[in-house]
Design an enzyme around this catalytic site. Structure first.
Site, mmCIF file in Angstrom:
data_model
loop_
_atom_site.group_PDB
_atom_site.id
_atom_site.type_symbol
_atom_site.label_atom_id
_atom_site.label_comp_id
_atom_site.label_asym_id
_atom_site.label_seq_id
_atom_site.Cartn_x
_atom_site.Cartn_y
_atom_site.Cartn_z
ATOM 1 C CB ALA A 192 7.034 -3.863 1.761
ATOM 2 N N GLY B 116 -1.199 -3.012 -5.008
ATOM 3 C CA GLY B 116 -2.224 -3.782 -4.381
ATOM 4 C C GLY B 116 -2.766 -3.063 -2.948
ATOM 5 C CG HIS B 117 -0.450 -2.937 0.381
ATOM 6 N ND1 HIS B 117 0.844 -3.308 0.021
ATOM 7 C CD2 HIS B 117 -0.738 -3.737 1.340
ATOM 8 C CE1 HIS B 117 1.237 -4.082 0.600
ATOM 9 N NE2 HIS B 117 0.527 -4.575 1.407
ATOM 10 C CD GLN C 196 1.359 -11.634 9.653
ATOM 11 O OE1 GLN C 196 0.774 -10.911 10.363
ATOM 12 N NE2 GLN C 196 0.889 -11.918 8.430
HETATM 13 O O1 PAF Z 1 -2.117 -9.268 5.109
HETATM 14 C C1 PAF Z 1 -1.092 -8.766 5.582
HETATM 15 O O2 PAF Z 1 -0.450 -7.986 5.236
HETATM 16 C C2 PAF Z 1 -1.048 -9.221 6.956
HETATM 17 O O3 PAF Z 1 -1.485 -10.469 7.286
HETATM 18 C C3 PAF Z 1 -2.000 -8.435 7.956
HETATM 19 C C4 PAF Z 1 -3.371 -8.679 7.822
HETATM 20 C C5 PAF Z 1 -1.442 -6.864 8.052
HETATM 21 C C6 PAF Z 1 -1.720 -8.727 9.636
HETATM 22 O O4 PAF Z 1 -0.379 -8.471 10.008
#
Ligand code: PAF
Length: 299
Positions: A49, A53-54, A78
């Protein structure tokens, strides 16, 4: 982009140079064929997604390394809330288009859950020297064990020289630095500045779940952080926290979960300000059922 699997759905992303890889083995063999080559390898772990930022992390990684792996994997361990995991956007095709608009030389690793976790979808238990006991760690039980589990797997698999994480998840960044250090990974963990939407909301994959009016209104989170920062020179942490609580008490559709000023290294909440310590203000707010986090350097 060379397609490494028979997922013909992604064939339209075929261009020269870029690779889309679904399997660990193939990633390893692709990377090891270059292991003796000069230059650095960068890793940008993501849950897809993708947004600006990415892309800023990817651009920085491309400028500092000769090869860059972007991982796209929604890591189930997570998520402490199963509803949150279910709602989490999965947009691989759009993500690939965005990455391709940045560079066609990126290696994209997009494994299935079974590829990384086999049957046992659970996290390992880590000791983070207390960094996980506050804020996100306190409100999202098990979250950082899940993050660390997947980050350890990715560092182990990719063996990058540098790995890039956004400062929006500042606590995660400190925990990942701690993890890489404790496990003696030979990697530099690079923190990258928060990118914001026009009204100030920190960019996040979750923002696309907000209505447009709320996406603009949620800019108040950043405005409040900016005022808190201004107050930091003259007011106590208690006064600033009271101010922030007061702002959100008036906002019926924004619910404050926490605001905390903490030492950037240890993440322990400030008691009495000290001149030689750097502090950040951290905040979590619910808007339309979506959890938004942000933070700002206070000094
Ligand atoms: O920041 C994120 O998107 C996630 O926590 C990561 C570091 C990709 C781990 O799943």
């Amino acid at each position: 982009m060379q397609i490494s699997s028979n997922y013909s759905k992604f064939a339209r992303f075929l261009t020269l140079g870029m690779r889309l890889i679904f399997h660990k083995k193939e990633l390893r063999s692709s990377l090891s064929s270059h292991e003796d080559a000069p230059g650095m390898l960068g890793l940008v772990p993501t849950m897809g997604a993708l947004h600006e930022g990415h892309l800023s992390l990817v651009r920085q990684a491309l400028s500092e390394n000769s090869r860059v792996v972007v991982s796209i994997f929604v890591n189930p361990t997570q998520f402490n809330n199963p509803e949150d995991l279910k709602k989490y956007p999965k947009t691989l095709e759009a993500d690939l288009s965005l990455l391709e608009s940045v560079s066609n030389e990126i290696i994209v690793f997009a494994p299935a859950t079974s590829e990384l976790y086999s049957e046992d979808i659970s996290s390992k238990n880590y000791f983070f020297n207390g960094l996980d006991k506050v804020m996100e760690g306190a409100f999202r039980e098990g979250h950082f064990n899940g993050v660390a589990t997947i980050v350890e797997m990715l560092l182990d698999l990719v063996r990058p020289n540098r790995a890039y994480f956004g400062e929006k998840d500042f606590q995660q960044l400190q925990i990942v630095k701690n993890l890489a250090n404790e496990l003696s990974f030979n990697v530099k963990i690079v923190g990258c500045p928060i990118v914001r939407e026009p009204h100030g909301l920190a960019m996040s994959s979750r923002n696309q779940q907000l209505s447009n009016p709320m996406r603009q209104r949620a800019g108040i989170i950043y405005e409040t952080l900016l005022t808190a920062k201004q107050m930091f020179g003259t007011k106590s942490a208690t006064k600033i926290a009271a101010y922030v609580t007061g702002v959100f008490a008036k906002e019926t559709d924004l619910e404050l979960e926490y605001f905390q000023i903490a030492d950037v290294e240890t993440l322990t909440p400030v008691k009495t300000k000290q001149n030689n310590i750097k502090y950040r203000g951290f905040i979590a707010v619910y808007a339309e059922g979506i959890r938004l986090i942000d933070n700002i350097a206070m000094n």
